[in-house]
Design an enzyme around this catalytic site. Structure first.
Site, short mmCIF file in Angstrom:
data_model
loop_
_atom_site.label_atom_id
_atom_site.label_comp_id
_atom_site.label_asym_id
_atom_site.label_seq_id
_atom_site.Cartn_x
_atom_site.Cartn_y
_atom_site.Cartn_z
N GLU A 197 39.63 38.14 53.59
CA GLU A 197 40.60 38.96 52.88
C GLU A 197 40.08 40.39 52.78
O GLU A 197 38.93 40.61 52.39
CB GLU A 197 40.90 38.42 51.48
N ASP A 236 46.00 29.97 44.23
CA ASP A 236 46.04 30.23 42.80
C ASP A 236 46.75 31.55 42.50
O ASP A 236 46.92 31.92 41.33
CB ASP A 236 44.66 30.18 42.17
N SER A 237 47.20 32.24 43.53
CA SER A 237 48.10 33.38 43.34
C SER A 237 49.37 32.97 42.63
O SER A 237 50.10 33.82 42.09
CB SER A 237 48.45 34.01 44.69
N LYS A 278 40.06 24.45 49.27
CA LYS A 278 39.44 25.73 49.59
C LYS A 278 38.90 26.40 48.33
O LYS A 278 39.67 26.97 47.55
CB LYS A 278 40.42 26.67 50.29
#
Length: 290
Positions: free
Chosen positions: A188, A51-52, A119
Site C-alpha cells: 500500500e 477492516d476499512s 491477512k
C-alpha cells in the site's frame, strides 16, 4: 440482475501460479452481502473483508475501531454474497499481537465465517506470527508499505519506500513474509517503480493499492471505486461509477412523490374484494353506533 455464470472458486495454488502465467489478480474490499454479490457477478478473483469497513460501513474515522466480532459478522455476510469467490479476512487492530491471539482470531475467520484465508499486517516484525498461522494450516497473506494499524507510529498516511534505503526495508519485509510461508502480500502506498522492482524479487504474488501497475494484481475498496463512500477519495482510487449520486437522486424523487401523494399509486398497492370492503365498512359503522 442476471444470474452469475458458473465459476470455480480460485485456489491458493491458482493464486500463486498467477504470478508466473501473467494473469493479473483482481481483488476488491467488500463489507457486505450486496457488494460481495456484485463482485462475484463481475468476476472478481478475491473478495477482501477489510477492516476499512469500520469507516465505510460504520462511519468511524479510522480502521482502528474494527473488532473481531464486527469483522466476523461482515465476513459471514460476504461469504453468503460470494459463495464461489475466494474470501480473505483481514485481521483487525490488535487481533494478532501474540501467537495465541492470532491463532484464535484467525480460526474465527476460517470456522465461523468460512473464509479461505486471513491477512494480518506487517513483515519482519510479524514474521513469527505469520509463520505460526501458516504452520497451523491457516492460509495467510500480509500487508506492508503503508500499514494502517501502525500509521500513528509512522507519522500518518504517507507514501512508504520513496528512498532506496526505505525500499530495501520493504523488500526485507516482503522476503520475511514469503519466508514465513504466506501465499500473497499487499503493498500500500509504495512508489510504482519500487513496488515493481520488489515484486520481481519475490515468488509470491503481490497485490497493489496505490503501488502502480508493476504488481501482480490490484485491490481497491468496492465502495470507493463505485462512488458509494464519498467522505474522501484517495489519490489512488479511480471512480468507475457514482452510485452515491444515483442513490441520492432516487431518494429525492421518493421524498417528492410521498410528499405530493403520487406514491404509492394503485400499481404499488394491494386490493381487496369490493364486497369485503363494503362489509368491513358496515362493521365499522356498527361499531361506532354501539
Amino acid at each position: 440482475m442476471s444470474a452469475p455464470a458458473p465459476r470455480a472458486k480460485r485456489t491458493i495454488a491458482e493464486i500463486r501460479q498467477s504470478k508466473f502465467n501473467g494473469e493479473k489478480l483482481v481483488c476488491t474490499s467488500v463489507p457486505d452481502y450486496t457488494s460481495a454479490k456484485w463482485a462475484e457477478l463481475a468476476g472478481v478473483d478475491v473478495c477482501v473483508v477489510g477492516d476499512s469497513l469500520a469507516m465505510v460501513a460504520h462511519g468511524h474515522r479510522s480502521t482502528v475501531p474494527a473488532t473481531m466480532d464486527m469483522m466476523a459478522l461482515h465476513a459471514q455476510a460476504v461469504r453468503r454474497g460470494a459463495p464461489a469467490t475466494f474470501v480473505l479476512g483481514c485481521m483487525p487492530y490488535q487481533s494478532y499481537h501474540s501467537v495465541d491471539r492470532a491463532l484464535a482470531n484467525a480460526t474465527r475467520f476460517m470456522q465461523d465465517a468460512d473464509c479461505d484465508a486471513v491477512k494480518p499486517q506487517g513483515g519482519k516484525s510479524q514474521a513469527r506470527i505469520l509463520k505460526a498461522l501458516v504452520d497451523a494450516g491457516i492460509p495467510t497473506a500480509s500487508h506492508i508499505g503503508l500499514t494502517p494499524h501502525t500509521v500513528a507510529m509512522s507519522g500518518g498516511f504517507k507514501v512508504q519506500g520513496k528512498t532506496a534505503e526505505a525500499a530495501l526495508k520493504i523488500l526485507g519485509d516482503a522476503l520475511a513474509i514469503q519466508d514465513a510461508g504466506c501465499f500473497m502480500l499487499e503493498f500500500e502506498a509504495v512508489p510504482a517503480p519500487m513496488a515493481a522492482l520488489i515484486s520481481k524479487q519475490l515468488e509470491i504474488p503481490t497485490i497493489g493499492i496505490g503501488a502502480g501497475a508493476g504488481t501482480d494484481g490490484q485491490i481497491l475498496l468496492c465502495h470507493d471505486l463505485l462512488g458509494v463512500f464519498t467522505d474522501f477519495k484517495p489519490r489512488f482510487t479511480k471512480r468507475y461509477a457514482n452510485l452515491s449520486e444515483v442513490a441520492v437522486g432516487g431518494l429525492r424523487e421518493y421524498v417528492r412523490e410521498v410528499k405530493s401523494g403520487a406514491f404509492p399509486d394503485a400499481a404499488h398497492s394491494y386490493t381487496a374484494d369490493d364486497a369485503e370492503v363494503e362489509k368491513f365498512r358496515g362493521m365499522l359503522e356498527h361499531r361506532i353506533q354501539h
